[in-house]
Design a protein around this motif. Structure first.
Motif, short mmCIF file in Angstrom:
data_model
loop_
_atom_site.label_atom_id
_atom_site.label_comp_id
_atom_site.label_asym_id
_atom_site.label_seq_id
_atom_site.Cartn_x
_atom_site.Cartn_y
_atom_site.Cartn_z
N VAL A 157 13.37 -2.04 -6.49
CA VAL A 157 12.63 -1.02 -5.75
C VAL A 157 12.38 0.16 -6.67
O VAL A 157 13.32 0.72 -7.24
N ILE A 158 11.11 0.56 -6.83
CA ILE A 158 10.76 1.60 -7.79
C ILE A 158 10.27 2.89 -7.13
O ILE A 158 9.96 3.86 -7.83
N GLY A 159 10.18 2.91 -5.80
CA GLY A 159 9.73 4.11 -5.11
C GLY A 159 9.59 3.86 -3.63
O GLY A 159 9.95 2.79 -3.12
N LEU A 160 9.06 4.83 -2.93
CA LEU A 160 8.77 4.67 -1.51
C LEU A 160 7.65 5.63 -1.11
O LEU A 160 7.40 6.63 -1.79
N GLY A 161 6.97 5.32 -0.01
CA GLY A 161 5.85 6.14 0.43
C GLY A 161 5.70 6.15 1.94
O GLY A 161 6.17 5.23 2.63
N LYS A 162 5.04 7.18 2.44
CA LYS A 162 4.78 7.34 3.86
C LYS A 162 3.30 7.11 4.13
O LYS A 162 2.44 7.72 3.48
N VAL A 163 3.00 6.23 5.07
CA VAL A 163 1.61 5.86 5.36
C VAL A 163 0.87 7.02 6.02
O VAL A 163 1.36 7.62 6.99
N GLY A 164 -0.32 7.35 5.46
CA GLY A 164 -1.12 8.42 6.02
C GLY A 164 -2.41 7.94 6.67
O GLY A 164 -2.91 8.56 7.60
N ALA A 165 -2.95 6.81 6.17
CA ALA A 165 -4.23 6.31 6.70
C ALA A 165 -4.47 4.90 6.19
O ALA A 165 -3.72 4.39 5.34
N LYS A 166 -5.54 4.27 6.71
CA LYS A 166 -5.96 2.95 6.24
C LYS A 166 -7.47 2.96 6.04
O LYS A 166 -8.19 3.73 6.68
N SER A 167 -7.93 2.10 5.13
CA SER A 167 -9.37 1.98 4.90
C SER A 167 -9.64 0.65 4.21
O SER A 167 -8.72 -0.15 4.00
N THR A 168 -10.89 0.41 3.86
CA THR A 168 -11.25 -0.78 3.09
C THR A 168 -12.03 -0.35 1.86
O THR A 168 -12.53 0.77 1.78
N LYS A 169 -12.15 -1.26 0.90
CA LYS A 169 -12.91 -0.97 -0.32
C LYS A 169 -13.59 -2.24 -0.80
O LYS A 169 -13.23 -3.36 -0.40
N ASP A 170 -14.56 -2.08 -1.70
CA ASP A 170 -15.20 -3.25 -2.31
C ASP A 170 -15.31 -3.13 -3.83
O ASP A 170 -15.92 -3.98 -4.48
N GLU A 171 -14.71 -2.08 -4.41
CA GLU A 171 -14.71 -1.91 -5.86
C GLU A 171 -13.36 -2.35 -6.43
O GLU A 171 -12.32 -2.13 -5.80
N PRO A 172 -13.32 -2.97 -7.62
CA PRO A 172 -12.04 -3.40 -8.20
C PRO A 172 -11.16 -2.20 -8.57
O PRO A 172 -11.66 -1.21 -9.11
N ALA A 173 -9.88 -2.32 -8.28
CA ALA A 173 -8.95 -1.24 -8.58
C ALA A 173 -7.69 -1.75 -9.29
O ALA A 173 -7.10 -1.03 -10.08
N TRP A 174 -7.28 -2.98 -8.98
CA TRP A 174 -6.07 -3.53 -9.59
C TRP A 174 -6.40 -4.30 -10.85
O TRP A 174 -7.51 -4.82 -11.01
N TRP A 175 -5.43 -4.40 -11.74
CA TRP A 175 -5.60 -5.16 -12.97
C TRP A 175 -6.07 -6.58 -12.68
O TRP A 175 -6.92 -7.12 -13.36
N GLU A 176 -5.52 -7.17 -11.62
CA GLU A 176 -5.90 -8.53 -11.24
C GLU A 176 -7.35 -8.60 -10.78
O GLU A 176 -8.02 -9.62 -10.97
#
Length: 368
Positions: A72-91
């Motif tokens: 485990v390297i961190g933690l976060g609190k969810v603020g919102a959700k959305s969708t995208k169509d542009e590449p963002a991850w290395w994969e």
């Protein structure tokens, strides 16, 4: 991040550690199309642990990334959700990955060293820079070895947004990271000898951290249902810490030098005495298991942390069982019998230490 966010419980998200470099820059996490249903179930305000699995996408020599991830390297609190169509991850940038469903974090706490990570999209980074970035994120992770050793519990390894069935066992580890306390190294080296592992038990004494503020925020609502009650667990943990604080104050007021080690709750000493204390939170349903566990710990720790260390074993040892409430009548006779074997029982009543007459007499003798 405020420690109190843990009070409502948490789940976890899993992905290769290089994916988390994107989260560092964008402050969101992504789900594949086949995980849309899981994404839809996530609600604003939920807390997620960031579980980094091993690196698998960078196409570098395995030796460069062998030790990263798997924790485990961190933690976060969810603020919102959305969708995208542009590449963002290395994969997505270099392969055929697709992660269109996003969870945005309003708060994030990274455990590692992020000072050298460039806040820029991964498509602008080389493999070499990515390797350095994931090494930074990997620092101070909660590894599976540490979970096994210190919590006797590990999170599920599968990649779905999984509930943590026993979150209370991870509280101390997570609080260390949130509070900025540097964790000790807990990864198990299979090449180490038994003698090496035994010698690690003779930990240095460190001051106990007591500036905690974990009272629940009454305005916070939990959005996840868990098998165990987080309220009850946090309450028990705070009672445990209160009992230790109260007992430690008794020793400090008598001139003892006190602290904790990697294993024991309290190890205190003056010129002639050494006190080893183990605290347990008890109630009707757990008294037998808690007391049995504490007695075993006292015997084990007295050997490794007192009798095995020349400068400590010269002093007169007092082993103390410190409970959050008075034990039942059923156990009282047994615990009083143990006094003749050098184990003394105490409990707290508000800010007062109480105990069996012989135990209180022993405490008065060593504290003057």
């Amino acid at each position: 991040m405020d420690e109190r966010v843990l009070h409502g419980g948490f789940r976890k998200l899993t992905g290769p550690i290089e994916h988390w470099v994107t989260t560092y820059h964008t402050e969101y996490w992504g789900f594949r199309p086949d995980k849309k249903e899981a994404w839809e179930e996530i609600e604003e305000g939920e807390i997620f642990l960031f579980h980094a699995s091993a690196s698998r996408l960078l196409d570098v020599p395995p030796s460069q990334v062998r030790d990263v991830g798997k924790g485990v390297i961190g933690l976060g609190k969810v603020g919102a959700k959305s969708t995208k169509d542009e590449p963002a991850w290395w994969e997505e940038v270099h392969y055929n990955g697709e992660y269109p469903y996003l969870v945005h974090f309003s708060e994030i706490h990274w455990f590692g060293d992020t000072t050298e990570i460039r806040d820029t999209p991964v498509k602008q980074k080389s493999k070499e820079e990515m390797v350095e970035d994931i090494k930074g994120l990997d620092q101070s992770k909660i590894s599976f070895g540490e979970m096994d050793e210190r919590a006797n519990y590990r999170i599920p390894a599968q990649g779905s947004p999984t509930n943590i069935s026993q979150p209370e066992k991870l509280f101390p580890l997570l609080l260390e990271r949130i509070q900025g306390v540097a964790p000790e190294k807990h990864d198990t080296d299979e090449s180490s000898t038994q003698a090496d592992r035994d010698s690690e038990r003779t930990s240095k004494i460190r001051s106990r951290k007591r500036d905690r503020d974990l009272e629940p925020d009454s305005s916070t609502t939990s959005t996840v249902t868990y098998e165990s009650s987080i309220d009850e667990t946090m309450s028990g943990w705070m009672e445990h810490e209160h009992s230790l604080d109260t007992f430690e104050d008794e020793l400090l007021n008598a001139g003892f030098e006190t602290g904790e080690t990697k294993y024991s709750d309290i190890l205190a000493s003056d010129n002639t005495h050494i006190v080893l204390a183990e605290a347990k939170s008890i109630h009707d349903g757990n008294q037998e298991d808690q007391i049995r566990k504490a007695l075993g710990q006292l015997e084990e720790y007295s050997y490794f942390e007192v009798h095995s260390i020349p400068k400590r074993k010269q002093k007169e040892l007092t082993k103390c069982l410190v409970l959050t409430s008075e034990p039942s009548e059923e156990y009282a006779q047994f615990l009083q019998h143990l006094q003749s074997h050098g184990v003394y029982t105490f409990w707290t009543d508000e800010y007062e230490i109480k105990g069996f007459p012989e135990s209180m007499e022993r405490l008065h003798t060593i504290t003057g």
